[in-house]
Each structure stands twice: as C-alpha cells, then as structure tokens.
Design a protein around this motif. Structure first.
Motif, PDB file in Angstrom:
ATOM      1  N   ALA A   1       0.831  -1.210   0.000  1.00  0.00           N
ATOM      2  CA  ALA A   1       0.000   0.000   0.000  1.00  0.00           C
ATOM      3  C   ALA A   1       0.860   1.252   0.000  1.00  0.00           C
ATOM      4  O   ALA A   1       0.526   2.256  -0.644  1.00  0.00           O
ATOM      5  CB  ALA A   1      -0.926  -0.002   1.215  1.00  0.00           C
ATOM      6  N   ALA A   2       1.991   1.207   0.714  1.00  0.00           N
ATOM      7  CA  ALA A   2       2.896   2.353   0.740  1.00  0.00           C
ATOM      8  C   ALA A   2       3.463   2.619  -0.647  1.00  0.00           C
ATOM      9  O   ALA A   2       3.543   3.768  -1.099  1.00  0.00           O
ATOM     10  CB  ALA A   2       4.020   2.102   1.744  1.00  0.00           C
ATOM     11  N   GLY A   3       3.846   1.561  -1.354  1.00  0.00           N
ATOM     12  CA  GLY A   3       4.372   1.733  -2.702  1.00  0.00           C
ATOM     13  C   GLY A   3       3.347   2.327  -3.645  1.00  0.00           C
ATOM     14  O   GLY A   3       3.669   3.208  -4.458  1.00  0.00           O
ATOM     15  N   ARG A   4       2.100   1.861  -3.549  1.00  0.00           N
ATOM     16  CA  ARG A   4       1.043   2.403  -4.406  1.00  0.00           C
ATOM     17  C   ARG A   4       0.797   3.874  -4.094  1.00  0.00           C
ATOM     18  O   ARG A   4       0.585   4.690  -5.000  1.00  0.00           O
ATOM     19  CB  ARG A   4      -0.241   1.604  -4.215  1.00  0.00           C
ATOM     20  N   ALA A   5       0.828   4.220  -2.811  1.00  0.00           N
ATOM     21  CA  ALA A   5       0.576   5.600  -2.412  1.00  0.00           C
ATOM     22  C   ALA A   5       1.672   6.535  -2.923  1.00  0.00           C
ATOM     23  O   ALA A   5       1.392   7.649  -3.389  1.00  0.00           O
ATOM     24  CB  ALA A   5       0.465   5.699  -0.893  1.00  0.00           C
ATOM     25  N   VAL A   6       2.913   6.097  -2.843  1.00  0.00           N
ATOM     26  CA  VAL A   6       4.017   6.910  -3.339  1.00  0.00           C
ATOM     27  C   VAL A   6       3.872   7.115  -4.849  1.00  0.00           C
ATOM     28  O   VAL A   6       4.057   8.221  -5.375  1.00  0.00           O
ATOM     29  CB  VAL A   6       5.371   6.258  -2.998  1.00  0.00           C
ATOM     30  N   SER A   7       3.511   6.064  -5.555  1.00  0.00           N
ATOM     31  CA  SER A   7       3.302   6.184  -7.000  1.00  0.00           C
ATOM     32  C   SER A   7       2.143   7.121  -7.320  1.00  0.00           C
ATOM     33  O   SER A   7       2.120   7.765  -8.371  1.00  0.00           O
ATOM     34  CB  SER A   7       3.026   4.800  -7.606  1.00  0.00           C
ATOM     35  N   ASP A   8       1.194   7.208  -6.382  1.00  0.00           N
ATOM     36  CA  ASP A   8       0.012   8.038  -6.582  1.00  0.00           C
ATOM     37  C   ASP A   8       0.272   9.506  -6.239  1.00  0.00           C
ATOM     38  O   ASP A   8      -0.607  10.346  -6.445  1.00  0.00           O
ATOM     39  CB  ASP A   8      -1.128   7.494  -5.717  1.00  0.00           C
TER      40      ASP A   8
ATOM     41  N   PRO B   1       9.172   1.520   0.242  1.00  0.00           N
ATOM     42  CA  PRO B   1       9.199   2.162  -1.081  1.00  0.00           C
ATOM     43  C   PRO B   1      10.260   3.251  -1.200  1.00  0.00           C
ATOM     44  O   PRO B   1      10.641   3.631  -2.311  1.00  0.00           O
ATOM     45  CB  PRO B   1       7.794   2.768  -1.215  1.00  0.00           C
ATOM     46  N   GLY B   2      10.727   3.783  -0.056  1.00  0.00           N
ATOM     47  CA  GLY B   2      11.719   4.851  -0.077  1.00  0.00           C
ATOM     48  C   GLY B   2      11.152   6.183  -0.509  1.00  0.00           C
ATOM     49  O   GLY B   2       9.972   6.331  -0.778  1.00  0.00           O
ATOM     50  N   ARG B   3      11.995   7.202  -0.494  1.00  0.00           N
ATOM     51  CA  ARG B   3      11.758   8.525  -1.087  1.00  0.00           C
ATOM     52  C   ARG B   3      10.878   9.471  -0.279  1.00  0.00           C
ATOM     53  O   ARG B   3      10.971  10.668  -0.477  1.00  0.00           O
ATOM     54  CB  ARG B   3      11.173   8.429  -2.508  1.00  0.00           C
ATOM     55  N   VAL B   4      10.029   8.992   0.607  1.00  0.00           N
ATOM     56  CA  VAL B   4       9.154   9.918   1.312  1.00  0.00           C
ATOM     57  C   VAL B   4       9.282   9.721   2.826  1.00  0.00           C
ATOM     58  O   VAL B   4       9.570   8.618   3.300  1.00  0.00           O
ATOM     59  CB  VAL B   4       7.679   9.748   0.894  1.00  0.00           C
ATOM     60  N   PRO B   5       9.064  10.780   3.607  1.00  0.00           N
ATOM     61  CA  PRO B   5       9.108  10.673   5.070  1.00  0.00           C
ATOM     62  C   PRO B   5       7.916   9.890   5.599  1.00  0.00           C
ATOM     63  O   PRO B   5       6.898   9.728   4.912  1.00  0.00           O
ATOM     64  CB  PRO B   5       9.069  12.128   5.534  1.00  0.00           C
ATOM     65  N   VAL B   6       8.031   9.421   6.840  1.00  0.00           N
ATOM     66  CA  VAL B   6       6.967   8.614   7.441  1.00  0.00           C
ATOM     67  C   VAL B   6       6.627   9.145   8.827  1.00  0.00           C
ATOM     68  O   VAL B   6       7.434   9.782   9.503  1.00  0.00           O
ATOM     69  CB  VAL B   6       7.364   7.122   7.528  1.00  0.00           C
ATOM     70  N   ALA B   7       5.386   8.850   9.243  1.00  0.00           N
ATOM     71  CA  ALA B   7       4.895   9.204  10.565  1.00  0.00           C
ATOM     72  C   ALA B   7       4.025   8.063  11.060  1.00  0.00           C
ATOM     73  O   ALA B   7       3.661   7.156  10.304  1.00  0.00           O
ATOM     74  CB  ALA B   7       4.102  10.510  10.513  1.00  0.00           C
ATOM     75  N   LEU B   8       3.687   8.089  12.341  1.00  0.00           N
ATOM     76  CA  LEU B   8       2.804   7.089  12.928  1.00  0.00           C
ATOM     77  C   LEU B   8       1.688   7.782  13.701  1.00  0.00           C
ATOM     78  O   LEU B   8       1.871   8.875  14.234  1.00  0.00           O
ATOM     79  CB  LEU B   8       3.573   6.168  13.882  1.00  0.00           C
ATOM     80  N   ASP B   9       0.542   7.108  13.773  1.00  0.00           N
ATOM     81  CA  ASP B   9      -0.590   7.587  14.553  1.00  0.00           C
ATOM     82  C   ASP B   9      -0.966   6.494  15.547  1.00  0.00           C
ATOM     83  O   ASP B   9      -1.369   5.397  15.156  1.00  0.00           O
ATOM     84  CB  ASP B   9      -1.776   7.901  13.629  1.00  0.00           C
ATOM     85  N   ALA B  10      -0.830   6.805  16.848  1.00  0.00           N
ATOM     86  CA  ALA B  10      -1.111   5.803  17.879  1.00  0.00           C
ATOM     87  C   ALA B  10      -2.549   5.866  18.374  1.00  0.00           C
ATOM     88  O   ALA B  10      -2.992   4.972  19.104  1.00  0.00           O
ATOM     89  CB  ALA B  10      -0.152   5.981  19.054  1.00  0.00           C
ATOM     90  N   ASN B  11      -3.277   6.927  18.035  1.00  0.00           N
ATOM     91  CA  ASN B  11      -4.669   7.074  18.493  1.00  0.00           C
ATOM     92  C   ASN B  11      -4.812   6.896  20.010  1.00  0.00           C
ATOM     93  O   ASN B  11      -5.791   6.328  20.493  1.00  0.00           O
ATOM     94  CB  ASN B  11      -5.594   6.099  17.774  1.00  0.00           C
ATOM     95  N   GLY B  12      -3.810   7.355  20.746  1.00  0.00           N
ATOM     96  CA  GLY B  12      -3.882   7.344  22.209  1.00  0.00           C
ATOM     97  C   GLY B  12      -3.704   5.974  22.844  1.00  0.00           C
ATOM     98  O   GLY B  12      -4.101   5.782  23.994  1.00  0.00           O
ATOM     99  N   THR B  13      -3.085   5.034  22.137  1.00  0.00           N
ATOM    100  CA  THR B  13      -3.010   3.662  22.643  1.00  0.00           C
ATOM    101  C   THR B  13      -1.709   3.330  23.357  1.00  0.00           C
ATOM    102  O   THR B  13      -1.555   2.215  23.873  1.00  0.00           O
ATOM    103  CB  THR B  13      -3.193   2.665  21.486  1.00  0.00           C
ATOM    104  N   LEU B  14      -0.749   4.251  23.393  1.00  0.00           N
ATOM    105  CA  LEU B  14       0.555   3.948  23.977  1.00  0.00           C
ATOM    106  C   LEU B  14       0.667   4.480  25.401  1.00  0.00           C
ATOM    107  O   LEU B  14      -0.081   5.376  25.819  1.00  0.00           O
ATOM    108  CB  LEU B  14       1.666   4.560  23.121  1.00  0.00           C
ATOM    109  N   GLY B  15       1.621   3.927  26.123  1.00  0.00           N
ATOM    110  CA  GLY B  15       1.990   4.443  27.431  1.00  0.00           C
ATOM    111  C   GLY B  15       3.396   5.007  27.369  1.00  0.00           C
ATOM    112  O   GLY B  15       4.128   4.777  26.391  1.00  0.00           O
ATOM    113  N   PRO B  16       3.819   5.744  28.390  1.00  0.00           N
ATOM    114  CA  PRO B  16       5.169   6.338  28.371  1.00  0.00           C
ATOM    115  C   PRO B  16       6.275   5.328  28.122  1.00  0.00           C
ATOM    116  O   PRO B  16       7.252   5.622  27.427  1.00  0.00           O
ATOM    117  CB  PRO B  16       5.284   6.969  29.763  1.00  0.00           C
ATOM    118  N   THR B  17       6.140   4.102  28.643  1.00  0.00           N
ATOM    119  CA  THR B  17       7.204   3.112  28.459  1.00  0.00           C
ATOM    120  C   THR B  17       7.275   2.622  27.013  1.00  0.00           C
ATOM    121  O   THR B  17       8.326   2.125  26.580  1.00  0.00           O
ATOM    122  CB  THR B  17       6.994   1.910  29.389  1.00  0.00           C
TER     123      THR B  17
END
Length: 324
Positions: free
Chosen positions: A104-111, A136-152
C-alpha cells in the motif's frame, strides 16, 4: 443559493464527537430551528453538528458573493495560501499485515503521496511497521497511535526518525504530563483527539504539550475555526496539518481550503477521492501533475453534491421551514 456542508460523525461513540444518530437529532431538533429563528445555537454536546451547520451557512454566503472558501479563510486569518497542497497517505486497514503495508505504501508513493502514515495497533511492532512504511523509499513517514501507547512504549522512538508521532497517549492526559513527554523526546508529538476546541489548542500551545497539531475542522468548530487554529499554531511557531474523518468530497473540499493556508507545516491527511470511494458524491477531488491535491477555486467550497447520486444513498430527509 444553497449552502452545503458535511457532518462526518461515526455510528459508534468514542471518537470525541457525537455519534451520527446524535448528530441527526441535534441538527433536526434544535440547531437548524435556531438558525431559522435568527440565532446560531452551538451545542457543546454536538460539536460536529454545530460545525456542519456553521459551514453550510458560510458556504451559502460565499456562493452568493462569488468568493472561494480558501480566499475567504486567507483574508480572515491574514495568511498566505497555495493552490495545491501535498498530502499524506494514511494506511489504516493494512496495519496488521506488514507485507500489505509495504504494498500500500508503494502504491501511495506512485500516486503522489508526499508522506506515509500508519496506525499503530501493536506497540511491539512499531519498528517493523516503520520499516514496512519505508520500503518504497523517497518519502518521510509518521505514525498515529490514536492514544493507545503508554510512556514506556516510547522508549527508542527517537531512533526511528519519524516526522511526528500522533496522539501517543490517551486524550485525557494532563497538559503538564504531555509537555514532559515532549521534552523527553526529539520526535515531535502531534495532538489529535486532545484538541477538541480552540481553547484546548491554546492550552496545549501555552503548556508546550505538543510538537505539532492535527487540525480537524469537524471537531474544532468548522472551517473558519480551523483556519483560526492554523493561525494560532503559526503564531506560536508550532507546525500543524489538516486531518480528516473519512469525509466525502463536500467535507474534504472545505478542509482542503484550510490545508492551503500558511502554517500547515506538514502534508494534509486529505487524499484524492479515488483513495476513499469508487464514486464520490461530488465532482472528484484530484491531484495535479506534481501529485499534489488541487484546492477548489470556485465560489464556496468549490464542490456541489450530485443530486442523482445522493438519492441513491439517501436514508432520510427532513425539511425544516421558517415559522413565519
């Protein structure tokens, strides 16, 4: 002249706004009637409904005057604007399958996606998830945790060199505690569900509780309020981006006008219509030759619902007339 807007609520509760049933009740039983009576009653229990009605009134006025929404927002906030904006491909459904993430990442970059972002489902797989995004390379990435993580769970997050980590901790966390998380990490921490109003955004900015903000018009009071939020972030030197709530073309066209304002330091989460629907209910929102999202430039939001398509999916209709 008809003004159009979208109330992108969900059928289930738990995502900060009211549910779809609650929104329908608020719009048909109170909010619309208040406008016909000559006032604009804002319901704190139904923020997305209030925002939608405010946006519809604004769209009607701008169409009547022949003014595009993006130009109105730029004038209202003394902002520069762009005719096209880079976008982030948010990979949500694929997050449990790392091979699917890479495809999906590769398709998105191509898009034409300028950034890739995935939802965190399992904290133990964060490193592998980022590797799949980077395949796919070439583009920066981020993550969305939707509030599911703890400090550790944030140990080692800086080693991943993310553009930002969105809503790492639950939205009920205190501003000082969130500020402490920001201070301990180089990775910018973006707030999403924690920002439910301009007041909460102001509090977060004053507290140093975020490195960037996800501005969602439907949650924060509508497009004009969202434009003000972008200005607040710009004045505070904190970058932001415009997020979405799975809107049709009506809602995404309005949000794209906000995303075109200076102060949006990251690509918007709003992608082209083809990524969401086999057929949008407005003229499709598309990318230009450079892969960027084209901001509608005709009066109002720049998109109009296609009546025949609306009729195919219509489940209910209410017409509320003036009392005189």
């Amino acid at each position: 002249v008809v003004g159009e807007a979208e109330c992108p609520t969900l059928q289930r509760s738990g995502y900060v706004t009211e549910t779809t049933d609650e929104a329908w009740q608020a719009l048909t039983s109170g909010l619309a009637a208040s406008v016909l009576a000559g006032s604009m009653w804002v319901s704190h229990a139904a923020p997305a409904s209030s925002a939608a009605l405010s946006d519809a009134l604004l769209d009607c006025d701008l169409r009547r005057r022949g003014v595009p929404l993006h130009a109105h927002l730029a004038d209202a906030t003394s902002a520069q604007q762009s005719q096209s904006v880079p976008w982030t491909a948010v990979l949500a459904g694929e997050a449990d399958d790392l091979d699917a993430v890479s495809l999906a990442a590769g398709r998105a970059v191509s898009d034409g996606a300028a950034m890739l972002k995935a939802k965190v489902r399992d904290p133990s797989q964060i490193t592998d998830l980022v590797a799949a995004l980077r395949a796919p390379g070439r583009v920066p990435v981020a993550l969305d945790a939707n509030g599911t993580l703890g400090p550790t769970d944030l140990a080692g997050i800086d080693d991943l060199e993310l553009e930002y980590l969105e809503q790492p901790l639950p939205p009920g966390i205190s501003w000082p505690e969130m500020a402490g998380v920001c201070a301990r990490h180089l990775t910018p921490m973006a707030l999403d569900e924690s920002i439910v109003s301009l007041d909460s955004l102001a509090d977060a900015l004053r507290s140093g509780a975020m490195g960037c903000a996800n501005v969602k018009p439907a949650r924060i009071g509508g497009t004009l309020a969202a434009a003000r939020a972008v200005k607040m972030c710009r004045n505070a030197g904190v970058p932001c981006f415009v997020g979405g709530m799975f809107e049709l073309g009506t809602g995404r066209a309005a949000a794209l006008a906000v995303a075109s304002l200076s102060g949006c330091g990251y690509p918007t989460d709003l992608g082209p219509s083809r990524r969401y629907f086999a057929r949008d209910l407005t003229e499709s929102l598309e990318t230009d030759e450079g892969g960027q999202m084209v901001v509608p430039d005709t009066p109002g939001i720049g998109r109009t619902l296609i009546d025949d398509l609306v009729e195919q999916h219509l489940t209910d209709r209410v017409v509320i007339g003036a009392p005189w």
